[in-house]
Design a protein around this motif. Structure first.
Motif: not given
Length: 514
Positions: A172-173, A251-254, A259-263
């Motif tokens: 996360t940010r 879950k790692a993506v969720q 971040n609102q930046t995705g992967v």
């Protein structure tokens, strides 16, 4: 449609979909984030304990390569100079060509990181790096060293940029400030290890090889071992990480949704590249990077400078370990404070320039006979490295859209190269032994850098205020993709705007961290 970049170009119609679904499917899967298919329409619950477990997998490998191996490789040239390597132009072009090559290949390397699997591409570059480092031992003239340093610079373009991308994929940010700091402070660990290896190399006595040649071979072999581990163990993305189950990948993506930046997105988007080039914040970060790294030539010069204070080679190599300890302590303390102080990145970064400026004043005013005082002053001059670390994680946190992120990373690291390429030419023989001119240039650069951080913070804060007063933007609230479920059926799933690979300008709900 506003000038902030919300355009129809960013949402392309799917080219081939079943007609009965076409009225709902809004975008092709290639347009959205790679994590969208894992989490689209899913109801995923994630508690803090599970979140903590998921984020802990990749940090050991990141720390081992960046920089226990990689930084140690870069500084071997300065160590080798103490151990006996001599070559015309060593202090100038041989140091500079590394960064000129880095600059030349930085954007192509970033494009490759977007097009190819990140972990595998970094592994290839680390392998080439290790082979070429061993080849240093065979170099007997300026031309040979010029070629191998050029190749090293080309390979390094993939490492820092790759780590920034991976950090934004897994953390996360708020976590990125700490994690980027953790793998960057391994620079200090590398200096300690390099100091002991250099010290040990001085005691190797063989008929056909000098101590500096053994230093190159030892560090090259360590690099090759690291490259092998990367190929088999380092993940390309949380969407395909070998140590996650399918549920854990989702879950790692969720967990990085905030971040609102995705992967990531493997599709290059020209409009995002143009937006990055037109964004004034991109160039402010680049200016900071260039000015901060003009003095970074001290990294390669450090042992030569310490030697000029009157210390012998054995003392100089061991004192290099203290440089590493100082860097570890300052970066760790800086990123820890920044992570705990709300909106404090710029303030913490600016404050860490104060002891550096004090050290520069002392190193220019203390008597030349005061070796201990000069040595401590030089250690103080390295404390501002903390600010550069925070600027790397900060830029990554305030940039959205994968192509835009790749472009801004390339620009900032290109500026890093320009600063490092110019820096070695400050250290000319006519300025020795006090080197007042290069130290004065260093002081000017370090005086401007904290001001740039504060200006960036002001601009981001004002932009957040403007967005807070805007009406809700519903442009991307009803977007669907077509995916194949576990039973083989093609179904439509709604995609949250966080996974649409929007830039920070396109997504008006994006707020810049301060």
């Amino acid at each position: 449609m506003s000038s902030e970049g919300r355009s129809e170009k960013s949402i392309e119609k799917a080219e081939a979909v079943d007609e009965k679904h076409a009225h709902n499917v809004s975008v092709s899967t290639k347009e959205v984030d790679t994590g969208a298919q894992l989490v689209a329409g899913a109801d995923i619950e994630l508690d803090e304990a599970e979140s903590s477990r998921i984020r802990c997998h990749i940090m050991p490998l990141m720390c081992s390569a960046y920089s226990t191996i990689q930084f140690m490789d870069k500084t071997t040239l300065g160590s080798a100079a103490i151990l006996g390597i001599t070559c015309a132009g060593l202090a100038g072009w041989i140091c500079t060509i590394f960064y000129l090559s880095y600059l030349l290949f930085e954007y192509p390397q970033n494009l490759a990181l977007q097009a190819f699997p990140v972990g595998k591409w970094m592994s290839v570059n680390i392998t080439i790096w290790g082979i070429v480092l061993c080849m240093h031992a065979a170099c007997t003239n300026f031309a040979g060293l010029f070629v191998v340093r050029f190749i090293l610079g080309a390979c390094e373009g993939a490492i820092t940029a790759g780590f920034l991308i991976v950090s934004s994929m897994f953390y996360t940010r708020k976590e990125q400030t700490l994690r980027v700091g953790y793998w960057f402070l391994m620079n200090g660990t590398a200096q300690i290890i390099s100091g002991f290896i250099s010290f040990g190399s001085l005691h190797i006595r063989t008929g056909g090889m000098e101590p500096w040649q053994w230093l190159m071979i030892i560090t090259g072999i360590l690099t090759l071992i690291c490259a092998l581990a990367y190929w088999f163990l380092f993940p390309d993305s949380p969407t395909n990480a070998w140590f996650f189950t399918m549920e854990e990948r989702a879950k790692a993506v969720q967990r990085i949704k905030e971040n609102q930046t995705g992967v990531e997105n493997k599709h290059f988007k020209k409009d995002q590249m143009i937006e990055a080039l037109m964004d004034h914040r991109t160039w402010l970060f680049a200016l900071f990077s260039a000015l901060h790294n003009i003095p970074n030539s001290i990294t390669n010069q450090r042992q030569i400078i310490v030697s000029s204070f009157g210390f012998n080679p054995l003392q100089t190599t061991l004192l290099g370990c203290v440089d590493g300890l100082v860097e570890i302590c300052t970066i760790w303390s800086g990123v820890t404070i920044a992570a705990r102080v709300k909106d404090g990145r710029a303030y913490v970064g600016a404050i860490y320039f104060l002891p550096t400026l004090l050290g520069l004043i002392l190193i220019n005013t203390l008597p030349w006979s005061d070796k201990v005082g000069l040595l401590f002053s030089q250690w103080l001059s390295g404390i501002s490295a903390t600010a550069f670390v925070m600027s790397l994680s900060w830029l990554s946190s305030v940039t959205a859209g994968h192509t835009k992120k790749v472009t801004t990373n390339a620009i900032m690291l290109s500026a890093y190269c320009i600063g490092n390429a110019a820096g070695p030419f400050m250290w000319q023989a006519k300025y020795k032994p006090r080197n007042h001119v290069p130290w004065a240039i260093t002081g000017v650069c370090y005086a401007i850098c904290p001001l740039i951080l504060l200006v960036i913070r002001y601009m981001l804060r004002e932009e957040n205020k403007r967005r807070d007063h805007e009406p809700p933007d519903q442009t991307y609230d009803d977007i669907y993709i077509e995916v194949v479920d576990k039973d083989g059926n093609r179904v439509e799933k709604k995609v949250d705007k966080e996974y649409l690979d929007l830039t920070d300008r396109q997504n008006r709900e994006f707020r810049y961290v301060l």
